[in-house]
Scaffold this motif. Structure first.
Motif, PDB file in Angstrom:
ATOM      1  N   ASP A 280       0.823  -1.214   0.000  1.00 26.35           N
ATOM      2  CA  ASP A 280       0.000   0.000   0.000  1.00 26.35           C
ATOM      3  C   ASP A 280       0.855   1.261   0.000  1.00 26.35           C
ATOM      4  O   ASP A 280       0.497   2.261   0.612  1.00 26.35           O
ATOM      5  CB  ASP A 280      -0.926  -0.022   1.225  1.00 26.35           C
ATOM      6  CG  ASP A 280      -0.140  -0.123   2.530  1.00 26.35           C
ATOM      7  OD1 ASP A 280       1.021  -0.594   2.489  1.00 26.35           O
ATOM      8  OD2 ASP A 280      -0.676   0.274   3.579  1.00 26.35           O
ATOM      9  N   VAL A 281       2.030   1.164  -0.637  1.00 27.75           N
ATOM     10  CA  VAL A 281       2.935   2.317  -0.744  1.00 27.75           C
ATOM     11  C   VAL A 281       3.446   2.386  -2.176  1.00 27.75           C
ATOM     12  O   VAL A 281       3.355   1.400  -2.905  1.00 27.75           O
ATOM     13  CB  VAL A 281       4.133   2.182   0.234  1.00 27.75           C
ATOM     14  CG1 VAL A 281       3.678   2.305   1.681  1.00 27.75           C
ATOM     15  CG2 VAL A 281       4.875   0.867   0.014  1.00 27.75           C
ATOM     16  N   GLY A 282       3.969   3.518  -2.584  1.00 27.40           N
ATOM     17  CA  GLY A 282       4.478   3.667  -3.951  1.00 27.40           C
ATOM     18  C   GLY A 282       3.391   3.383  -4.967  1.00 27.40           C
ATOM     19  O   GLY A 282       2.218   3.702  -4.746  1.00 27.40           O
ATOM     20  N   GLU A 283       3.792   2.750  -6.070  1.00 27.34           N
ATOM     21  CA  GLU A 283       2.818   2.418  -7.117  1.00 27.34           C
ATOM     22  C   GLU A 283       2.860   0.941  -7.501  1.00 27.34           C
ATOM     23  O   GLU A 283       2.234   0.535  -8.479  1.00 27.34           O
ATOM     24  CB  GLU A 283       3.108   3.265  -8.376  1.00 27.34           C
ATOM     25  CG  GLU A 283       2.871   4.757  -8.155  1.00 27.34           C
ATOM     26  CD  GLU A 283       3.463   5.641  -9.244  1.00 27.34           C
ATOM     27  OE1 GLU A 283       3.252   6.880  -9.186  1.00 27.34           O
ATOM     28  OE2 GLU A 283       4.138   5.122 -10.159  1.00 27.34           O
ATOM     29  N   GLY A 284       3.629   0.156  -6.733  1.00 26.50           N
ATOM     30  CA  GLY A 284       3.754  -1.266  -7.111  1.00 26.50           C
ATOM     31  C   GLY A 284       4.215  -1.395  -8.553  1.00 26.50           C
ATOM     32  O   GLY A 284       3.673  -2.200  -9.304  1.00 26.50           O
ATOM     33  N   THR A 412      19.545  -7.784 -10.542  1.00 25.93           N
ATOM     34  CA  THR A 412      18.914  -7.573  -9.228  1.00 25.93           C
ATOM     35  C   THR A 412      19.516  -6.410  -8.436  1.00 25.93           C
ATOM     36  O   THR A 412      19.158  -6.211  -7.279  1.00 25.93           O
ATOM     37  CB  THR A 412      19.061  -8.831  -8.342  1.00 25.93           C
ATOM     38  OG1 THR A 412      20.454  -9.070  -8.126  1.00 25.93           O
ATOM     39  CG2 THR A 412      18.436 -10.041  -8.970  1.00 25.93           C
ATOM     40  N   GLN A 413      20.430  -5.650  -9.038  1.00 30.66           N
ATOM     41  CA  GLN A 413      21.175  -4.677  -8.229  1.00 30.66           C
ATOM     42  C   GLN A 413      20.319  -3.536  -7.677  1.00 30.66           C
ATOM     43  O   GLN A 413      20.617  -2.985  -6.630  1.00 30.66           O
ATOM     44  CB  GLN A 413      22.377  -4.122  -9.010  1.00 30.66           C
ATOM     45  CG  GLN A 413      23.315  -5.222  -9.539  1.00 30.66           C
ATOM     46  CD  GLN A 413      23.642  -6.290  -8.510  1.00 30.66           C
ATOM     47  OE1 GLN A 413      23.911  -5.983  -7.347  1.00 30.66           O
ATOM     48  NE2 GLN A 413      23.592  -7.557  -8.906  1.00 30.66           N
ATOM     49  N   ARG A 414      19.255  -3.165  -8.390  1.00 33.49           N
ATOM     50  CA  ARG A 414      18.448  -2.036  -7.916  1.00 33.49           C
ATOM     51  C   ARG A 414      17.140  -2.444  -7.257  1.00 33.49           C
ATOM     52  O   ARG A 414      16.462  -1.633  -6.645  1.00 33.49           O
ATOM     53  CB  ARG A 414      18.157  -1.088  -9.091  1.00 33.49           C
ATOM     54  CG  ARG A 414      19.345  -0.228  -9.467  1.00 33.49           C
ATOM     55  CD  ARG A 414      19.112   0.501 -10.771  1.00 33.49           C
ATOM     56  NE  ARG A 414      19.184  -0.412 -11.916  1.00 33.49           N
ATOM     57  CZ  ARG A 414      18.588  -0.206 -13.078  1.00 33.49           C
ATOM     58  NH1 ARG A 414      17.865   0.858 -13.291  1.00 33.49           N
ATOM     59  NH2 ARG A 414      18.716  -1.095 -14.056  1.00 33.49           N
ATOM     60  N   TYR A 415      16.764  -3.710  -7.401  1.00 34.14           N
ATOM     61  CA  TYR A 415      15.435  -4.132  -6.946  1.00 34.14           C
ATOM     62  C   TYR A 415      15.214  -3.884  -5.456  1.00 34.14           C
ATOM     63  O   TYR A 415      14.199  -3.328  -5.057  1.00 34.14           O
ATOM     64  CB  TYR A 415      15.239  -5.609  -7.277  1.00 34.14           C
ATOM     65  CG  TYR A 415      13.830  -6.111  -7.049  1.00 34.14           C
ATOM     66  CD1 TYR A 415      12.744  -5.448  -7.614  1.00 34.14           C
ATOM     67  CD2 TYR A 415      13.577  -7.248  -6.300  1.00 34.14           C
ATOM     68  CE1 TYR A 415      11.453  -5.911  -7.429  1.00 34.14           C
ATOM     69  CE2 TYR A 415      12.289  -7.715  -6.113  1.00 34.14           C
ATOM     70  CZ  TYR A 415      11.230  -7.048  -6.675  1.00 34.14           C
ATOM     71  OH  TYR A 415       9.953  -7.508  -6.493  1.00 34.14           O
ATOM     72  N   PHE A 416      16.178  -4.278  -4.635  1.00 34.76           N
ATOM     73  CA  PHE A 416      15.946  -4.186  -3.191  1.00 34.76           C
ATOM     74  C   PHE A 416      16.258  -2.815  -2.611  1.00 34.76           C
ATOM     75  O   PHE A 416      16.300  -2.636  -1.403  1.00 34.76           O
ATOM     76  CB  PHE A 416      16.669  -5.319  -2.449  1.00 34.76           C
ATOM     77  CG  PHE A 416      16.002  -6.637  -2.703  1.00 34.76           C
ATOM     78  CD1 PHE A 416      14.773  -6.936  -2.123  1.00 34.76           C
ATOM     79  CD2 PHE A 416      16.556  -7.560  -3.583  1.00 34.76           C
ATOM     80  CE1 PHE A 416      14.120  -8.128  -2.391  1.00 34.76           C
ATOM     81  CE2 PHE A 416      15.911  -8.755  -3.854  1.00 34.76           C
ATOM     82  CZ  PHE A 416      14.687  -9.047  -3.267  1.00 34.76           C
ATOM     83  N   THR A 417      16.462  -1.816  -3.491  1.00 31.43           N
ATOM     84  CA  THR A 417      16.449  -0.443  -2.988  1.00 31.43           C
ATOM     85  C   THR A 417      15.020   0.111  -3.088  1.00 31.43           C
ATOM     86  O   THR A 417      14.675   1.054  -2.401  1.00 31.43           O
ATOM     87  CB  THR A 417      17.418   0.472  -3.771  1.00 31.43           C
ATOM     88  OG1 THR A 417      16.894   0.678  -5.066  1.00 31.43           O
ATOM     89  CG2 THR A 417      18.788  -0.149  -3.882  1.00 31.43           C
ATOM     90  N   LEU A 418      14.195  -0.507  -3.961  1.00 30.48           N
ATOM     91  CA  LEU A 418      12.845   0.018  -4.238  1.00 30.48           C
ATOM     92  C   LEU A 418      11.715  -0.817  -3.649  1.00 30.48           C
ATOM     93  O   LEU A 418      10.622  -0.293  -3.370  1.00 30.48           O
ATOM     94  CB  LEU A 418      12.613   0.046  -5.761  1.00 30.48           C
ATOM     95  CG  LEU A 418      13.683   0.715  -6.608  1.00 30.48           C
ATOM     96  CD1 LEU A 418      13.508   0.344  -8.064  1.00 30.48           C
ATOM     97  CD2 LEU A 418      13.569   2.219  -6.430  1.00 30.48           C
ATOM     98  N   ASN A 423       9.117   4.469  -3.070  1.00 31.47           N
ATOM     99  CA  ASN A 423       9.924   4.775  -4.248  1.00 31.47           C
ATOM    100  C   ASN A 423       9.734   3.764  -5.375  1.00 31.47           C
ATOM    101  O   ASN A 423      10.367   3.874  -6.412  1.00 31.47           O
ATOM    102  CB  ASN A 423      11.404   4.837  -3.826  1.00 31.47           C
ATOM    103  CG  ASN A 423      12.236   5.651  -4.793  1.00 31.47           C
ATOM    104  OD1 ASN A 423      11.700   6.476  -5.538  1.00 31.47           O
ATOM    105  ND2 ASN A 423      13.537   5.427  -4.789  1.00 31.47           N
ATOM    106  N   ASP A 424       8.869   2.775  -5.191  1.00 29.33           N
ATOM    107  CA  ASP A 424       8.612   1.815  -6.272  1.00 29.33           C
ATOM    108  C   ASP A 424       7.550   2.404  -7.202  1.00 29.33           C
ATOM    109  O   ASP A 424       6.374   2.070  -7.127  1.00 29.33           O
ATOM    110  CB  ASP A 424       8.175   0.454  -5.713  1.00 29.33           C
ATOM    111  CG  ASP A 424       8.001  -0.586  -6.824  1.00 29.33           C
ATOM    112  OD1 ASP A 424       8.370  -0.284  -7.982  1.00 29.33           O
ATOM    113  OD2 ASP A 424       7.488  -1.681  -6.535  1.00 29.33           O
TER     114      ASP A 424
END
Ligand SMILES: [Zn+2]
Length: 453
Positions: A280-284, A412-418, A423-424
């Motif tokens: 329920d955050v960002g835009e998925g 996968t380098q950026r996935y777990f920052t978002l 910020n997704d």
């Protein structure tokens, strides 16, 4: 070698390379179509900007169901249908508060999905810090009782695949509350499951062990976690936390399925999918709008290239992956009930980044067969097909009918920052990277359809 054997050998070699070069031409055609006319990104833009995040049971989730159904109908797929499924409904409520008592400075936090609320006026207690959940498990009750537990486990940065760090650290989010409660804690906060240092907290789900009291649970951004850790090292810290989240009765929702009917073996089904719900955050956006929109685009590509599949191909938008997996379970249940035969299922649920390979949960001989296809791809897209994890939503199919489950593995380098943050959002998705993933899946579906498994 007799002349007959030689002729036979030459014939087999020639037909194999003929087959191989035809496949290479088709894979190129699929990539060309997707990279020039693919609609994954434009569909994603609508999903993110016109609908937004869509937690199971929410109004937005409902909107996403009927919108994707209409998109697939408008594309003229042979059959588009809904599968009813009851899903849990959790509502975060007002913006949660986590701050050091006596200070006005908020610590950037999100309640972990499914957390019970605090008392109406919030809770105040001393904090006790642990470096990871294993240390907490070894703690003495006398050190924890009546306190807020802070589990500050960080990602292991030496792993090339960030998903490995995520699964290793993930236990602090999933089990932290119950382990802390078993030792008498009044609340728990965890360091966000993130590979970077920033101020975005990451939500996600937790599982309460019914044996213990349900206590409120929060995730702090990595910056806030460092700040809190520094303060704790200097002396006793009291925290104030407030959350008025709520659980409601289950509500009716749906998986959305679009289908192209097979011309020769319609009873053999190949699924390509993602999950339509999000936190329920960002835009998925990356989790997992991209996987759903790519799946629709795969079927669109077949139609655009006038490929009549031999087998039945389905794009499936699963509901409720994030906090229940009810959609994935329902899909497998109905498949069994309807005696459907799913030969393979592909899931894209690791972000819409540049594809790297596929991981396959299936028998060794089937993986070996698929590995011969790697050479058909440009090595800057799919460079491996290895044994590994398929995907959460398709995993029940593997259990009920031994379906070969395949995961699209992007970079996968950026996935777990978002992942699971505010910020997704669409702006974090690159159109070409997204389309390369779509084209890779469409090509694999083409090969699976041609040769079966
Ligand atoms: Zn996901």
């Amino acid at each position: 070698m007799t002349i007959y054997l030689f002729i036979l050998f030459a014939f087999v070699t020639a037909s194999f390379s003929q087959e191989n070069s035809n496949d290479k031409i088709m894979v190129k055609k699929v990539f060309d179509e997707v990279l020039t006319n693919g609609t994954s990104y434009e569909l994603l833009e609508h999903l993110c900007k016109k609908i937004g995040h869509r937690l199971s049971g929410s109004e937005n989730a409902e909107k996403a169901v009927f919108w994707t159904k209409k998109v697939m109908e408008d594309y003229g797929f042979d059959r588009v249908f809904l599968q009813e499924v009851m899903v849990p409904k959790w509502v975060r409520g007002d913006q949660e508060i986590v701050k050091i008592d006596g200070s006005n400075e908020m610590l950037s936090a999100l309640a972990i999905g499914g957390s019970v609320g605090t008392e109406e006026n919030g809770i105040k207690a001393d904090v006790v810090m642990f470096h990871n959940i294993t240390d907490l498990e070894k703690a003495d009750k006398s050190d924890v009782e009546g306190k807020i537990v802070f589990i500050n486990g960080a990602f292991n940065q030496t792993y090339i695949r960030t998903s490995q760090a995520y699964s290793e650290t993930g236990r602090q989010r999933w089990q932290g509350a119950s382990v802390a409660a078993s030792l008498g804690a009044v609340g728990v906060i965890i360091r966000s499951l993130s590979s970077s240092l920033d101020d975005f907290p990451h939500t996600g789900s937790l599982g309460y062990d019914e044996k213990h009291k349900k206590i409120p649970a929060f995730a702090l951004s990595t910056i806030a976690s460092n700040k809190l850790a520094t303060k704790i090292k200097m002396g006793t810290v009291k925290l104030f936390m407030k959350l008025n989240s709520k659980w409601y009765d289950d509500v009716k929702s749906y998986n959305v399925v679009g289908e192209l009917k097979g011309s020769e073996k319609p009873d053999e089904i190949i699924v390509v999918g993602g999950h339509l719900d999000s936190w329920d955050v960002g835009e998925g956006a990356h989790d997992d709008g991209t996987g759903c929109m790519q799946s629709i685009d795969v079927l669109r590509t077949f139609k655009a290239l006038n490929i009549k599949p031999k087998r039945t191909i389905r794009a499936v938008m699963f509901m409720n992956e994030e906090n229940g997996l009810r959609g994935g379970l329902k899909y497998a249940e109905l498949a069994k009930e309807n005696k459907e035969n799913h030969i393979a299922a592909i899931e894209s649920d690791a972000g819409g980044f540049t594809p790297r390979g596929f991981s396959v949960d299936g028998a060794a001989d089937k993986i070996e067969k698929m590995q011969k296809w790697v050479s058909l791809f440009d090595k800057n897209t799919i460079s491996y097909i290895d044994a590994g994890y398929g995907g959460a939503d398709i995993s029940p199919l593997n259990k009920t009918q031994n379906t070969v489950c395949i995961g699209l593995n992007p970079d996968t380098q950026r996935y777990f920052t978002l992942h699971h943050t505010n910020n997704d959002v669409l702006e974090q998705v690159n159109k070409r990277e997204l389309l390369l993933g779509t084209a890779s899946m469409a090509s694999l579906v083409y090969l699976l359809d041609q040769y079966g498994l």
